[in-house]
Design a protein around this motif. Structure first.
Motif, PDB file in Angstrom:
ATOM      1  N   ALA A 379     -27.642  20.454  -2.437  1.00 20.14           N
ATOM      2  CA  ALA A 379     -27.481  21.899  -2.243  1.00 20.14           C
ATOM      3  C   ALA A 379     -26.433  22.210  -1.189  1.00 20.14           C
ATOM      4  CB  ALA A 379     -28.826  22.513  -1.861  1.00 20.14           C
ATOM      5  N   GLU A 380     -26.359  21.377  -0.142  1.00 26.31           N
ATOM      6  CA  GLU A 380     -25.381  21.623   0.923  1.00 26.31           C
ATOM      7  C   GLU A 380     -23.956  21.402   0.407  1.00 26.31           C
ATOM      8  OE1 GLU A 380     -25.227  23.185   4.753  1.00 26.31           O
ATOM      9  OE2 GLU A 380     -26.947  22.772   3.437  1.00 26.31           O
ATOM     10  N   THR A 381     -23.772  20.375  -0.413  1.00 26.42           N
ATOM     11  CA  THR A 381     -22.443  20.171  -1.002  1.00 26.42           C
ATOM     12  C   THR A 381     -22.103  21.289  -1.982  1.00 26.42           C
ATOM     13  OG1 THR A 381     -23.290  18.803  -2.830  1.00 26.42           O
ATOM     14  CG2 THR A 381     -22.692  17.675  -0.796  1.00 26.42           C
ATOM     15  N   LEU A 382     -23.121  21.829  -2.668  1.00 21.48           N
ATOM     16  CA  LEU A 382     -22.885  22.941  -3.586  1.00 21.48           C
ATOM     17  C   LEU A 382     -22.369  24.175  -2.842  1.00 21.48           C
ATOM     18  CD1 LEU A 382     -25.818  22.896  -6.184  1.00 21.48           C
ATOM     19  CD2 LEU A 382     -23.374  22.944  -6.658  1.00 21.48           C
ATOM     20  N   LYS A 383     -22.942  24.466  -1.690  1.00 21.56           N
ATOM     21  CA  LYS A 383     -22.479  25.613  -0.904  1.00 21.56           C
ATOM     22  C   LYS A 383     -21.000  25.454  -0.537  1.00 21.56           C
ATOM     23  CE  LYS A 383     -27.029  26.057   1.288  1.00 21.56           C
ATOM     24  NZ  LYS A 383     -27.757  25.973   2.579  1.00 21.56           N
ATOM     25  N   PHE A 384     -20.657  24.241  -0.102  1.00 17.98           N
ATOM     26  CA  PHE A 384     -19.280  23.984   0.311  1.00 17.98           C
ATOM     27  C   PHE A 384     -18.317  24.080  -0.877  1.00 17.98           C
ATOM     28  CE2 PHE A 384     -15.969  20.633   0.722  1.00 17.98           C
ATOM     29  CZ  PHE A 384     -15.206  21.249   1.706  1.00 17.98           C
ATOM     30  N   ASN A 385     -18.688  23.457  -2.002  1.00 15.36           N
ATOM     31  CA  ASN A 385     -17.793  23.444  -3.167  1.00 15.36           C
ATOM     32  C   ASN A 385     -17.693  24.809  -3.841  1.00 15.36           C
ATOM     33  OD1 ASN A 385     -16.960  20.744  -3.057  1.00 15.36           O
ATOM     34  ND2 ASN A 385     -18.844  20.045  -4.058  1.00 15.36           N
ATOM     35  N   MET A 386     -18.780  25.569  -3.846  1.00 15.21           N
ATOM     36  CA  MET A 386     -18.723  26.918  -4.414  1.00 15.21           C
ATOM     37  C   MET A 386     -17.805  27.814  -3.588  1.00 15.21           C
ATOM     38  SD  MET A 386     -20.433  27.306  -7.260  1.00 15.21           S
ATOM     39  CE  MET A 386     -20.916  29.028  -7.366  1.00 15.21           C
ATOM     40  N   ALA A 424     -14.788  21.536  -9.655  1.00 13.47           N
ATOM     41  CA  ALA A 424     -15.758  21.936 -10.686  1.00 13.47           C
ATOM     42  C   ALA A 424     -16.621  20.749 -11.097  1.00 13.47           C
ATOM     43  CB  ALA A 424     -15.023  22.502 -11.895  1.00 13.47           C
ATOM     44  N   VAL A 425     -16.012  19.573 -11.177  1.00 15.43           N
ATOM     45  CA  VAL A 425     -16.796  18.366 -11.478  1.00 15.43           C
ATOM     46  C   VAL A 425     -17.793  18.088 -10.356  1.00 15.43           C
ATOM     47  CG1 VAL A 425     -16.666  15.875 -11.842  1.00 15.43           C
ATOM     48  CG2 VAL A 425     -14.956  17.372 -12.889  1.00 15.43           C
ATOM     49  N   GLY A 426     -17.346  18.262  -9.104  1.00 19.56           N
ATOM     50  CA  GLY A 426     -18.254  18.086  -7.965  1.00 19.56           C
ATOM     51  C   GLY A 426     -19.417  19.057  -8.011  1.00 19.56           C
ATOM     52  N   ILE A 427     -19.147  20.293  -8.423  1.00 14.17           N
ATOM     53  CA  ILE A 427     -20.225  21.290  -8.544  1.00 14.17           C
ATOM     54  C   ILE A 427     -21.206  20.877  -9.631  1.00 14.17           C
ATOM     55  CG2 ILE A 427     -20.705  23.662  -9.264  1.00 14.17           C
ATOM     56  CD1 ILE A 427     -18.150  24.500  -7.834  1.00 14.17           C
ATOM     57  N   ALA A 428     -20.664  20.398 -10.762  1.00 16.41           N
ATOM     58  CA  ALA A 428     -21.538  19.971 -11.859  1.00 16.41           C
ATOM     59  C   ALA A 428     -22.453  18.831 -11.407  1.00 16.41           C
ATOM     60  CB  ALA A 428     -20.698  19.537 -13.053  1.00 16.41           C
ATOM     61  N   ILE A 429     -21.912  17.886 -10.642  1.00 16.32           N
ATOM     62  CA  ILE A 429     -22.729  16.779 -10.129  1.00 16.32           C
ATOM     63  C   ILE A 429     -23.777  17.305  -9.148  1.00 16.32           C
ATOM     64  CG2 ILE A 429     -22.676  14.673  -8.743  1.00 16.32           C
ATOM     65  CD1 ILE A 429     -19.886  14.142  -9.884  1.00 16.32           C
ATOM     66  N   LEU A 433     -27.895  16.995  -9.506  1.00 16.83           N
ATOM     67  CA  LEU A 433     -28.770  16.370  -8.511  1.00 16.83           C
ATOM     68  C   LEU A 433     -29.795  17.352  -7.966  1.00 16.83           C
ATOM     69  CD1 LEU A 433     -26.182  14.229  -6.481  1.00 16.83           C
ATOM     70  CD2 LEU A 433     -27.952  13.396  -8.039  1.00 16.83           C
ATOM     71  N   HIS A 434     -29.349  18.562  -7.664  1.00 15.29           N
ATOM     72  CA  HIS A 434     -30.247  19.560  -7.069  1.00 15.29           C
ATOM     73  C   HIS A 434     -31.346  19.971  -8.051  1.00 15.29           C
ATOM     74  CE1 HIS A 434     -31.454  22.826  -4.397  1.00 15.29           C
ATOM     75  NE2 HIS A 434     -31.417  23.650  -5.445  1.00 15.29           N
ATOM     76  N   ALA A 435     -30.935  20.412  -9.239  1.00 12.86           N
ATOM     77  CA  ALA A 435     -31.928  20.868 -10.224  1.00 12.86           C
ATOM     78  C   ALA A 435     -32.777  19.706 -10.731  1.00 12.86           C
ATOM     79  CB  ALA A 435     -31.210  21.542 -11.392  1.00 12.86           C
ATOM     80  N   GLY A 436     -32.141  18.563 -10.958  1.00 12.46           N
ATOM     81  CA  GLY A 436     -32.895  17.410 -11.458  1.00 12.46           C
ATOM     82  C   GLY A 436     -33.938  16.928 -10.476  1.00 12.46           C
ATOM     83  N   ALA A 437     -33.603  16.888  -9.174  1.00  8.76           N
ATOM     84  CA  ALA A 437     -34.562  16.436  -8.164  1.00  8.76           C
ATOM     85  C   ALA A 437     -35.731  17.394  -8.054  1.00  8.76           C
ATOM     86  CB  ALA A 437     -33.854  16.292  -6.822  1.00  8.76           C
ATOM     87  N   MET A 484     -28.338  30.810 -13.286  1.00 10.07           N
ATOM     88  CA  MET A 484     -27.064  30.247 -12.815  1.00 10.07           C
ATOM     89  C   MET A 484     -26.690  28.993 -13.598  1.00 10.07           C
ATOM     90  SD  MET A 484     -26.680  30.550  -8.714  1.00 10.07           S
ATOM     91  CE  MET A 484     -28.249  29.802  -8.344  1.00 10.07           C
ATOM     92  N   VAL A 485     -27.661  28.114 -13.816  1.00  8.33           N
ATOM     93  CA  VAL A 485     -27.369  26.875 -14.545  1.00  8.33           C
ATOM     94  C   VAL A 485     -26.902  27.184 -15.961  1.00  8.33           C
ATOM     95  CG1 VAL A 485     -28.393  24.799 -15.525  1.00  8.33           C
ATOM     96  CG2 VAL A 485     -28.910  25.442 -13.174  1.00  8.33           C
TER      97      VAL A 485
END
Length: 889
Positions: A379-386, A424-429, A433-437, A484-485
């Protein structure tokens, strides 16, 4: 050349109904006298009106089904060889007649050529021409017979190869008509009338068309034209071979003017108006015509040879050294991209690790374990990449940074769209990870936790433990995440090239949901995604304090910057409405628009603008390179119709166009400014200009510009800018420009470019009409040769191929007489097939030692790697430094 004709035309009638040995004497060819001498034979002789001719007498003995040569007087080794071919046993009288006619024609042609002096074949141009007229340009010689034999076995019907399959069998798949004519010529030479041949006959065909002798190849080509085997080519036969060659090379405009070009060849090769041309005329034209070789000449042969020795590819047997050298080349060429990618990955890894460790020391870890740490780290990487993904698409900011600051030396701003895709690939990953976990690990462990384990969770999830998944989904955190997903999945899918460019064969209903329009509108779903993302980041299960809800902190600055960008674009495009001056529709589905330049609109060659046409779509903006120069009083773009939006735009503008006049180019044209009754023209809005790699051309004294197809558009603007500077300098020197103008120009930064090499490679002949005016302007005004233009048409077979030999000859004659190239229609002669890029770089390196050369390439990605490697190789092994720049395409 007059020969006494004999009434008894059929040679076969002389040996089947008389005694066992029947003699025949008569003319077999030209000035060669052939007789038969035996006891019971009558003796006849052929005489020519010109008594000064040299005669060769061949005495034949004809008995039943055999022919033998008794004597040869006055001949040479060639005559003896040809005559010896008669010493065979034909299977029938018709075969005997055919063999006699065949050798007769060969002797006649040989005698005809001996009446004239041989063309000097020692000259350099002739030496290159001697390598031409190859019918098989790959697997030449007997080494390729194995493959031909294998294909014969596959294509043969009852042991016979049909004429229709001949081209495929010998490897001439793309030129079936040419192969068919070649088949007929080879069959005529051997007296064959069947439309099918055996393997042995095919072997004879193969040996003839792969013969390394230039004379043999020349005679074979002559036979293709000389269909009646009289040793002469008439104008009608010239028309047929021109049409055939033009068809094989996909040159439709030459096919339309076959009569004109046939008359031109006859005028050149038949100055006495005899009505025909002979073999020696064809040889003279081939050997004496200006060479159209793509092998560029250099000023210094010694330096050229030294470069060739130094540029021999290094062969390193040690695989470790080879890999290290390749890695070194890669790092030196991509160091900007590498450090940016490493920085991005390091930040993502740091944020993930920081959040992972933070949640590992919280009470929830004892219930949810590493599932919650993984989800929160992602989630923290998602904030940064978004937040980061918005910066590469802030076009005004990127243009300002690369043009006004020195950050461009270390930051690859030209890769902004590629970096946008990587993020965008980083966001997809991160989403995975976030939703799957959460869905597969966190929530199940919480639902199955004991009362004792759930006790620390009450401040976050309430006193009553959740009963099922629905409890999580119906909450604000749940439904915002799910929506969102879904929206991100739709946008991400439609952005893929096979959907965006309609590469998949989908049903019509589904096909309407793909394409650029679908990509454009689905991408704007991210407005909703960002709103939901902020909401989702505020209503968190495990963070109740506002300052720990950091999503809005990440997004505040990028979202504000992007919003300002969109407002600036909307405001600027609102008053940047342009007036259409000219419209032209060219072959190859290209639409050219010439517009008025808005007041205060300044740009640099190589930059691009966004165009909006409300008649097609009020919301869509599409980028196009500017093809006009900064010094022009108009703005022009060339648009290749590849998608739905561009197709609709072309259709709308084509309605206001009409067929052009004789002196105009294009399929349809409309000069709006000159029309008395101005048609209703769609309104266009523009936004820009925006920066691009090609605008860095001003940093180099020498330019090497390479464009493929429509990719030449930004490079054409550079050529026009260099040309305008040449005109301006001449006007100043001649005193045409006023002193005030000269003073004003003297304050500007001096024009750096002193030399430009432009290589344009295109597949279609009609493409040359796109920039015909620019080519002719360069040829007219650039008398000092500052700009060196090289056009390449890849639909034409390479130099030396028999299929393009006549086109080369015709091109030389037409350009010498009229100053225009028959392929491009410009003053610039067109090269055939693809360039030898190593030779091109070598040519520039020899011309410009100890200088920096800017290499600017715009076209399909396939050539990028080769040009990049050549730039590196020549920079390391010569004193010329090549800096490679790839224009976004």
């Amino acid at each position: 050349m007059d020969i006494q004709d004999y009434k008894d035309d059929s040679l076969s009638e002389t040996g089947s109904t008389t005694s066992s040995r029947v003699g025949y004497s008569g003319p077999l060819s030209g000035p060669l006298v052939t007789t038969t001498n035996k006891k019971n034979s009558s003796r006849k002789s052929a005489r020519f009106k010109d008594q000064d001719e040299c005669y060769v007498e061949i005495t034949l003995d004809v008995r039943d089904d055999s022919v033998s040569v008794q004597n040869i007087r006055g001949g040479d080794s060639e005559t003896a060889f040809l005559a010896s071919r008669l010493e065979r046993k034909p299977s029938s009288s018709s075969a005997l007649s055919a063999r006699l006619r065949q050798v007769s024609q060969e002797l006649k042609r040989m005698a005809s050529s001996k009446r004239f002096d041989k063309v000097d074949r020692t000259k350099s141009g002739a030496a290159r021409a001697l390598k031409g007229l190859k019918f098989i340009t790959k697997n030449v010689g007997t080494e390729g017979w194995g493959e031909v034999e294998k294909r014969f076995d596959e294509l043969a019907v009852d042991g016979m190869l049909p004429k229709s399959s001949f081209g495929q069998c010998i490897g001439m798949n793309e030129s079936k008509d040419f192969a068919s004519e070649l088949f007929d010529a080879l069959a005529r030479r051997r007296g064959l009338t069947s439309s099918s041949i055996t393997k042995s006959e095919l072997r004879g065909f193969w040996e003839q068309i792969t013969d390394q002798s230039f004379d043999a190849r020349l005679e074979t080509f002559f036979d293709m034209v000389d269909k009646n085997l009289d040793g002469r080519i008439t104008e009608e036969e010239v028309k047929e071979i021109i049409a055939l060659s033009a068809s094989a090379n996909k040159l439709s405009k030459i096919q339309e003017r076959v009569e004109e070009y046939a008359a031109l060849i006859m005028e050149e090769l038949d100055p006495h108006n005899l009505g025909y041309i002979e073999l020696y005329n064809l040889e003279m034209l081939l050997l004496q015509a200006p060479s159209q070789s793509a092998n560029l000449l250099t000023d210094s042969r010694v330096l050229s040879q030294m470069l060739s020795q130094r540029l021999v590819p290094t062969k390193d047997r040690n695989p470790i050294k080879k890999c290290c050298r390749g890695l070194s080349y890669f790092v030196q060429d991509n160091w900007k991209r590498i450090w940016v990618m490493l920085l991005w990955l390091s930040i993502c890894a740091g944020l993930f690790t920081w959040k992972f460790i933070q949640y590992k020391h919280r009470a929830v870890f004892h219930v949810m374990g590493y599932c919650v740490t993984t989800a929160k780290g992602a989630a923290e990487t998602l904030k940064f990449n978004m937040a980061l993904i918005l910066l590469p698409v802030c076009r005004n900011t990127i243009t300002w940074l690369r043009s006004r600051t020195k950050l461009g030396r270390v930051v690859p701003f030209d890769d902004n769209i590629n970096f946008h895709k990587v993020i965008a690939v980083g966001i997809a990953i991160g989403v995975g990870l976030h939703a799957g976990a959460h869905l597969t690990c966190d929530f199940p462990r919480l639902l199955h936790a004991t009362d004792e384990e759930y006790e620390p969770m009450k401040p976050f999830f309430g006193d009553d433990r959740p009963d099922d998944y629905w409890w999580f989904v119906k909450g604000t955190e749940g439904w915002t995440g799910v929506v969102m997903v879904v929206l991100m999945a739709i946008s991400y899918t439609l952005a893929q090239p096979w959907f965006r460019r309609n590469r998949l064969n989908l049903p019509k209903i589904l096909k309407k949901l793909t394409g650029f329009n679908a990509f454009w509108y689905s991408h704007h779903l991210f407005v909703i995604v960002y709103v939901l993302f902020i909401i989702h980041g505020y209503f968190l299960y495990l963070s109740k304090k506002w300052y720990k809800r950091t999503t809005w902190m990440y997004l505040a600055v990028p979202v504000l910057l992007y919003a300002c960008e969109r407002l600036i674009r909307a405001f600027r495009s609102g008053y940047k409405s342009v007036r259409i001056l000219k419209v032209a529709v060219y072959p190859g589905n290209v639409l050219a628009l010439q517009m008025s330049k808005p007041q205060g609109f300044k740009y640099t060659s190589g930059q691009y603008i966004f165009v909006n046409c409300a008649a097609v779509s009020q919301f869509q903006w599409h980028p196009f390179s500017i093809t006009s120069a900064p010094g022009d009083d108009y703005l022009s773009i060339h648009i290749r119709t590849l998608g739905d939006w561009t197709s609709q735009l072309k259709s709308i503008f084509a309605k206001v166009c009409q067929p052009p006049s004789v002196d105009q180019s294009g399929l349809l044209r409309a000069d709006i400014g000159q029309a008395d009754n101005r048609p209703r023209i769609p309104k266009l809005l523009i936004d820009g200009p925006y920066g691009a790699p090609a605008q860095d051309y001003k940093d180099y004294d020498v330019l090497l510009l390479v464009g493929l197809g429509i990719g030449a558009t930004p490079l054409i603007s550079i050529i026009k800018d260099v040309l305008n500077n040449i005109k301006q300098q001449k006007e100043i020197e001649e005193g045409i420009t006023e002193d005030g103008g000269a003073t004003k120009n003297s304050k500007k930064k001096p024009f750096a470019t002193k030399r430009a090499y432009f290589y344009w490679v295109t597949r279609e002949q009609g493409s040359f009409e796109w920039f015909r005016g620019v080519m002719n302007e360069v040829a007219e005004y650039d008398q000092d040769g500052v700009i060196e233009l090289h056009n390449y048409c890849t639909s034409v077979y390479e130099e030396g191929d028999a299929r393009s030999a006549l086109i080369t000859m015709l091109q030389s004659i037409h350009h010498a007489k009229n100053g225009l190239d028959i392929v491009s229609g410009t003053r610039v002669k067109t090269h055939f097939a693809r360039p030898n890029w190593r030779t091109v770089f070598k040519h520039v390196a020899v011309k410009h030692t100890d200088e920096r050369v800017g290499v600017f390439y715009c076209g399909a990605p396939g050539l990028t790697g080769e040009l990049r490697r050549l730039s590196q190789d020549f920079s390391r092994k010569t004193t010329t430094k090549f800096d490679f720049h790839k224009e976004n395409f």
